[in-house]
Design a protein around this motif. Structure first.
Motif, mmCIF file in Angstrom:
data_model
loop_
_atom_site.group_PDB
_atom_site.id
_atom_site.type_symbol
_atom_site.label_atom_id
_atom_site.label_comp_id
_atom_site.label_asym_id
_atom_site.label_seq_id
_atom_site.Cartn_x
_atom_site.Cartn_y
_atom_site.Cartn_z
ATOM 1 N N UNK A 43 5.100 6.497 -9.104
ATOM 2 C CA UNK A 43 5.118 5.653 -10.299
ATOM 3 C C UNK A 43 4.622 4.262 -9.942
ATOM 4 N N UNK A 44 3.741 3.716 -10.774
ATOM 5 C CA UNK A 44 3.276 2.342 -10.603
ATOM 6 C C UNK A 44 3.327 1.639 -11.952
ATOM 7 N N UNK A 45 3.799 0.389 -11.944
ATOM 8 C CA UNK A 45 3.856 -0.438 -13.144
ATOM 9 C C UNK A 45 3.067 -1.710 -12.897
ATOM 10 N N UNK A 70 -4.168 3.605 -5.002
ATOM 11 C CA UNK A 70 -3.916 3.266 -6.400
ATOM 12 C C UNK A 70 -4.075 1.768 -6.658
ATOM 13 N N UNK A 71 -3.666 0.940 -5.714
ATOM 14 C CA UNK A 71 -3.809 -0.501 -5.898
ATOM 15 C C UNK A 71 -5.271 -0.882 -6.131
ATOM 16 N N UNK A 72 -6.167 -0.225 -5.412
ATOM 17 C CA UNK A 72 -7.598 -0.516 -5.557
ATOM 18 C C UNK A 72 -8.171 0.176 -6.795
ATOM 19 N N UNK A 73 -7.863 1.456 -6.965
ATOM 20 C CA UNK A 73 -8.435 2.210 -8.086
ATOM 21 C C UNK A 73 -8.016 1.649 -9.437
ATOM 22 N N UNK A 80 -8.058 -4.220 0.222
ATOM 23 C CA UNK A 80 -6.781 -4.313 0.938
ATOM 24 C C UNK A 80 -6.654 -5.592 1.740
ATOM 25 N N UNK A 81 -7.767 -6.279 1.986
ATOM 26 C CA UNK A 81 -7.697 -7.539 2.731
ATOM 27 C C UNK A 81 -6.957 -8.624 1.958
#
Length: 392
Positions: A43-45, A70-73, A80-81
């Motif tokens: 789960x991501x919000x 997911x953070x990038x997409x 990520x840097x």
């Protein structure tokens, strides 16, 4: 200053939050549940949105890789840097770690040596540090310890009545847990009241699946319900809380259990789950309280809290503030009312309409002998601030 990723690795889950370090705002947060189990749930919000995906048996490493993907997409970060630091909540720092630290190779090796102080927590937390180091090798890792708030307890409250040589030579003492939460909510309560923390005698309740009580005086921890490990103290979701140690060899003999099996029984099969027979979740119990064992579990949960509050009230020679926090403490007005009703002998009194409506702030009547508050905990924000201090 870039972004800080905070992670909290549990026995079958990983909670995380991504912060903008400069303004201390949450950019995104999420939870990976049922790790190494069927139907793992990710789960991501972010930006007012919520996204969930199911996977088959995500491992801890899979969970980390899925998080970064997911953070990038999802466009939460470009690369990520942007992540400049990773912070880990660690249960036990024992006497080695009395404040947050950067996890150098030497500090990580010291941390590996503390598994006995929180055998169900520290090994997993160390494992997740190692996973994060593999996935983000250039990013510094930090540990913030749940035990650090209680490292300067008065000795009379910190040690057990064992031979003093055992205490001194083996480091056997009350380390306490949920310290990040207790520190945050005590400071926040003082801020909301507009009073110096050092002027307040306070009892803080972190009530969730794990639960603990702490007494604070002169701006410092004075006593706490958890002990050498997170097992003792209040009745919890699956932990027994206070138990006569003689029960351990008795269970070994009568149930033909090994020492490790008994400790698993006390940590993972007891508490609300063990008493009720149906669930460790207070919401489930309140929905089924017509069952005798379920009501008994609720009564015992309340009773153990009352005993600790009464003890700490006496230790502190009265209190100025009683604070509810944690998943149950923040969200369950019915349980708060049941607890405070039992404290009427101390002159504590809830305002029913405030208890039902207030999400942060005072919920007591003007006539109450002490102010009663709800203060949502924010352990992650506390961790961000401690990591920022280390990096300055």
């Amino acid at each position: 200053m870039g972004k800080f990723l905070l992670v909290n690795a549990g026995s079958s889950s990983v909670k995380w939050q991504l912060f903008e370090a400069e303004n201390e705002k949450t950019i995104a947060k999420g939870l990976v549940e049922r790790i190494n189990m069927p139907d793992s749930l990710f789960t991501v919000k972010y930006n007012g949105k919520k996204q969930q995906q199911k996977f088959d048996r995500l491992s801890y490493t899979d969970a980390a890789r899925m998080l970064f993907k997911q953070l990038v997409q999802l466009g939460i970060i470009t690369t990520l840097t942007e992540i400049e630091a990773v912070g880990h909540r660690v249960v036990a720092g024992a006497e080695l770690f009395t404040h947050a630290v950067e996890l150098s190779a030497a500090n990580l090796e010291k941390l590996r040596g503390l598994n006995d102080f929180a055998p169900l927590h520290n090994p997993l937390e160390v494992k997740y540090v190692e996973i994060m180091q593999q996935e983000l090798p250039e990013v510094p890792q930090y540990a913030v310890f749940d035990s650090q708030f209680f490292t300067d307890l008065p000795e009379m409250n910190a040690i057990f009545s064992l031979p003093y040589e055992d205490t001194a030579e083996l480091g056997i003492r009350r380390y306490g847990e949920h310290g990040i939460s207790h520190a945050y909510i005590s400071h926040k309560a003082a801020q909301l009241l507009g009073k110096p923390l050092t002027s307040l005698k306070m009892i803080t309740l972190h009530l969730g699946s794990g639960a603990s009580v702490a007494a604070e005086k002169n701006g410092k921890a004075f006593d706490t319900s958890m002990g050498f490990t997170p097992l003792t103290g209040l009745t919890m979701g699956t932990r027994a809380g206070d138990v006569d140690p003689s029960v351990i060899p008795y269970l070994m003999k009568k149930r033909s259990l090994t020492l490790e099996e008994v400790f698993m029984r006390l940590n993972a099969q007891s508490g609300l789950l063990g008493i009720s027979g149906i669930s460790p979740d207070m919401r489930d119990l309140l929905a089924n309280k017509s069952q005798k064992r379920v009501q008994l579990a609720i009564d015992i949960f309340v009773n153990r809290i009352i005993k600790y509050i009464g003890s700490y009230y006496t230790e502190l020679a009265g209190i100025d503030v009683l604070v509810f926090s944690g998943g149950i403490g923040e969200n369950n007005a019915q349980l708060r009312a049941a607890i405070v009703e039992k404290l009427a002998v101390l002159g504590l009194e809830l305002a029913p309409e405030l208890n039902e409506s207030v999400s942060e702030g005072l919920i007591s009547t003007p006539a109450s002998s002490a102010q009663i508050m709800v203060v949502p905990t924010n352990e992650e924000l506390s961790m961000v601030r401690q990591i920022k201090e280390l990096r300055q």
